[in-house]
Structure formats: structure tokens, C-alpha cells
Design a protein around this motif. Structure first.
Motif, short mmCIF file in Angstrom:
data_model
loop_
_atom_site.label_atom_id
_atom_site.label_comp_id
_atom_site.label_asym_id
_atom_site.label_seq_id
_atom_site.Cartn_x
_atom_site.Cartn_y
_atom_site.Cartn_z
N MET A 115 0.83 -1.20 0.00
CA MET A 115 0.00 0.00 0.00
C MET A 115 0.87 1.26 0.00
SD MET A 115 -3.31 0.80 2.38
CE MET A 115 -2.40 0.72 3.92
N ILE A 116 1.92 1.26 0.78
CA ILE A 116 2.85 2.39 0.81
C ILE A 116 3.53 2.55 -0.54
CG2 ILE A 116 4.98 3.28 1.83
CD1 ILE A 116 4.17 1.98 4.44
N GLU A 117 3.84 1.42 -1.16
CA GLU A 117 4.50 1.44 -2.47
C GLU A 117 3.59 2.09 -3.50
OE1 GLU A 117 6.36 -1.70 -5.78
OE2 GLU A 117 5.68 -2.40 -3.80
N TYR A 118 2.31 1.79 -3.45
CA TYR A 118 1.33 2.37 -4.38
C TYR A 118 1.32 3.88 -4.22
CZ TYR A 118 -3.18 3.47 -6.56
OH TYR A 118 -4.18 4.01 -7.34
N PHE A 119 1.26 4.35 -2.98
CA PHE A 119 1.20 5.78 -2.70
C PHE A 119 2.45 6.49 -3.20
CE2 PHE A 119 1.59 9.53 0.09
CZ PHE A 119 0.34 10.11 -0.12
N GLU A 120 3.59 5.87 -3.02
CA GLU A 120 4.85 6.49 -3.42
C GLU A 120 5.04 6.55 -4.93
OE1 GLU A 120 7.72 4.15 -1.32
OE2 GLU A 120 7.60 5.40 0.50
N GLN A 121 4.31 5.70 -5.64
CA GLN A 121 4.47 5.64 -7.10
C GLN A 121 3.63 6.69 -7.83
OE1 GLN A 121 3.51 1.61 -8.16
NE2 GLN A 121 5.58 0.84 -7.71
N ILE A 122 2.67 7.29 -7.17
CA ILE A 122 1.85 8.31 -7.83
C ILE A 122 2.51 9.68 -7.66
CG2 ILE A 122 -0.27 6.99 -7.50
CD1 ILE A 122 -0.97 8.77 -5.15
N PHE A 153 -7.23 1.36 -3.33
CA PHE A 153 -6.20 1.78 -2.38
C PHE A 153 -6.84 2.37 -1.12
CE2 PHE A 153 -4.01 5.56 -0.72
CZ PHE A 153 -2.86 4.98 -0.19
N LEU A 154 -7.83 3.23 -1.33
CA LEU A 154 -8.49 3.88 -0.20
C LEU A 154 -9.28 2.87 0.64
CD1 LEU A 154 -9.64 7.15 -1.97
CD2 LEU A 154 -7.96 6.97 -0.13
N ARG A 155 -9.85 1.87 -0.01
CA ARG A 155 -10.57 0.83 0.74
C ARG A 155 -9.61 0.09 1.68
NH1 ARG A 155 -14.50 -1.26 -4.16
NH2 ARG A 155 -16.35 -0.08 -3.51
N GLU A 156 -8.44 -0.22 1.18
CA GLU A 156 -7.44 -0.90 2.00
C GLU A 156 -6.96 0.02 3.13
OE1 GLU A 156 -4.22 -2.52 -0.24
OE2 GLU A 156 -5.52 -3.45 -1.74
N TYR A 157 -6.79 1.28 2.81
CA TYR A 157 -6.34 2.26 3.81
C TYR A 157 -7.33 2.35 4.96
CZ TYR A 157 -5.21 6.80 5.88
OH TYR A 157 -4.91 7.80 6.77
N ALA A 190 -9.69 0.24 5.74
CA ALA A 190 -9.94 -1.06 6.36
C ALA A 190 -9.03 -1.28 7.56
CB ALA A 190 -9.74 -2.17 5.33
N ILE A 191 -7.84 -0.71 7.54
CA ILE A 191 -6.90 -0.85 8.65
C ILE A 191 -7.51 -0.30 9.94
CG2 ILE A 191 -4.65 -0.08 9.56
CD1 ILE A 191 -3.63 -0.07 6.68
N ALA A 192 -8.32 0.75 9.80
CA ALA A 192 -8.96 1.37 10.96
C ALA A 192 -10.36 0.81 11.22
CB ALA A 192 -9.05 2.89 10.76
N GLY A 193 -10.70 -0.26 10.51
CA GLY A 193 -12.02 -0.86 10.69
C GLY A 193 -13.14 -0.08 10.04
N ILE A 194 -12.80 0.72 9.04
CA ILE A 194 -13.78 1.56 8.34
C ILE A 194 -13.99 1.01 6.93
CG2 ILE A 194 -14.25 3.87 7.43
CD1 ILE A 194 -12.55 4.98 9.72
N THR A 195 -15.24 0.93 6.52
CA THR A 195 -15.58 0.43 5.18
C THR A 195 -15.86 1.59 4.25
OG1 THR A 195 -16.57 -1.57 6.14
CG2 THR A 195 -17.14 -1.04 3.87
#
Length: 214
Positions: free
Chosen positions: A1-8, A56-60, A62-67
């Protein structure tokens, strides 16, 4: 996920940060909003950014238990679950919000080709009066403050300047109003408001929210 963010690009990173902050602040994004300058509904760049990076945002979140969900038909992206922040609304703002949902449902039942509805401030006050939740017409200052708050959170969009607010003022109701309770439940809540003589200065509206329709 961090890799995706850094690539944009840096610009996209900044936009994603803004999108995340907006979703955490108001829980949803609208696909289109009214532009008074052009007099037309215009696409919102934050929505486009969110849609582009949706997985990407869904995964982000989801870490906090948010859909993170998207209702493409209504043009709304929204979050649910976790410790989603909710502002406390004044009694009048709460009443207006519930009444706006009733008006939205009534008009959408006959005009299903549009995702947004236009009403008037007079119609809102009139509907509230039918339920006996307004003992008298609110002051212009109180109405202006309430409309400004609901506009801030993109629930509505007055088609005239707030300084010129009056009973004939036209107001767009955005589809995110669907986050409010269903019609029958709203009527029960409004009836309760009418029976109570004393309500606190503020009331939490978050408990009155439910899942957006898929």
C-alpha cells in the motif's frame, strides 16, 4: 500500500490526503455539486480522485475498521464503521435534516430521473410545522445559520445567497441525504420532538444515520 502511494505523483498524493481528510470529516463525497456561477451541476474533483484510487483507499480505511463504499447510481462515496466523527447539530438543524429527507423521498418517488431534488425554505418550514416541531417560524438569523451548516456538509445547496434568504429561497437537496433514517422512522422521531417541551441545545445526529441504499 505504501508502495502504491509512493508511485503516484505529488499532486495525486496531495489530492488523496485531502480526500481522506474530507471523508473522515463528513463521511461522504458527492459526485456532482451545483455551481452558482454556471447555474449547472458540476463534477467534483475529490470524487474523481477517490473513484480513481478506490481500491487503495478501501485498503487504507480497512486498517482502521472503516468500510469505504460507492453508490454509483446516487453519485455518492461514503465511509461506515470505526469511530467515524459526527458533529452535534442544533435542534433546528436536526429537524431540518430529517424534514429534508422526507421531502427528498416524496419528490424522488415521482421524479426518479434525477439524483437531486429542489425545494424551498418555506416548504421545509411548512413540513416541520405539520409535525408540530416548530412552535413559531425561526428567526432569519437562525435559519441562515442552519442552512449554512447543512451547506457546509454538502447536504444542501441554496440557489440564492444566504444574505438574501427568505421563504421562497430554492434549495437543492443532495443524494447524501439518504444517509438519514427511513421515512417512517423519521416521522416517529419528529413526533417525539413535538411531544418534548425541552430538548438540549444540541442533539447528536449520528444515531439517526443508517446505511446508504445500495
Amino acid at each position: 500500500m505504501i508502495e502504491y502511494f509512493e508511485q503516484i505523483t505529488q499532486e495525486e498524493q496531495d489530492m488523496l490526503t485531502e480526500v481522506i481528510q474530507t471523508l473522515l470529516r463528513q463521511t461522504y463525497l458527492l459526485e456532482r455539486r451545483y455551481d452558482r456561477r454556471t447555474g449547472r451541476m458540476q463534477y467534483v474533483k475529490e470524487y474523481r480522485t477517490c473513484s480513481k484510487h478506490l481500491e487503495f483507499l478501501r485498503e487504507y480505511f480497512a486498517i482502521a475498521g472503516i468500510t469505504l463504499k460507492e453508490n454509483a447510481h446516487m453519485g455518492v462515496i461514503y465511509i461506515q464503521g470505526g469511530q467515524v466523527w459526527a458533529e452535534k447539530l442544533s435542534r433546528l438543524a436536526t429537524i431540518y435534516l430529517l424534514v429534508l429527507k422526507l421531502i427528498y423521498d416524496e419528490q424522488m418517488a415521482s421524479v426518479s430521473s434525477s439524483s437531486h431534488i429542489v425545494t424551498t425554505l418555506g416548504a421545509i418550514n411548512g413540513k416541520a410545522g405539520e409535525f408540530g416541531v416548530l412552535k413559531s417560524l425561526p428567526s432569519v438569523t437562525e435559519m441562515r445559520r442552519t442552512i449554512a451548516l447543512l451547506k457546509k456538509y454538502q447536504m444542501i445547496e441554496p440557489l440564492e445567497a444566504l444574505e438574501e434568504i427568505k421563504e421562497e429561497t430554492r434549495i437543492i437537496i443532495y443524494p447524501c441525504i439518504n444517509a438519514v433514517l427511513m421515512g417512517d422512522e423519521i416521522r416517529k422521531l419528529l413526533a417525539t420532538f413535538g411531544e418534548e417541551e425541552h430538548l438540549g441545545d444540541e442533539t447528536a445526529i449520528q444515531s439517526a444515520f443508517e446505511d446508504l441504499s445500495e
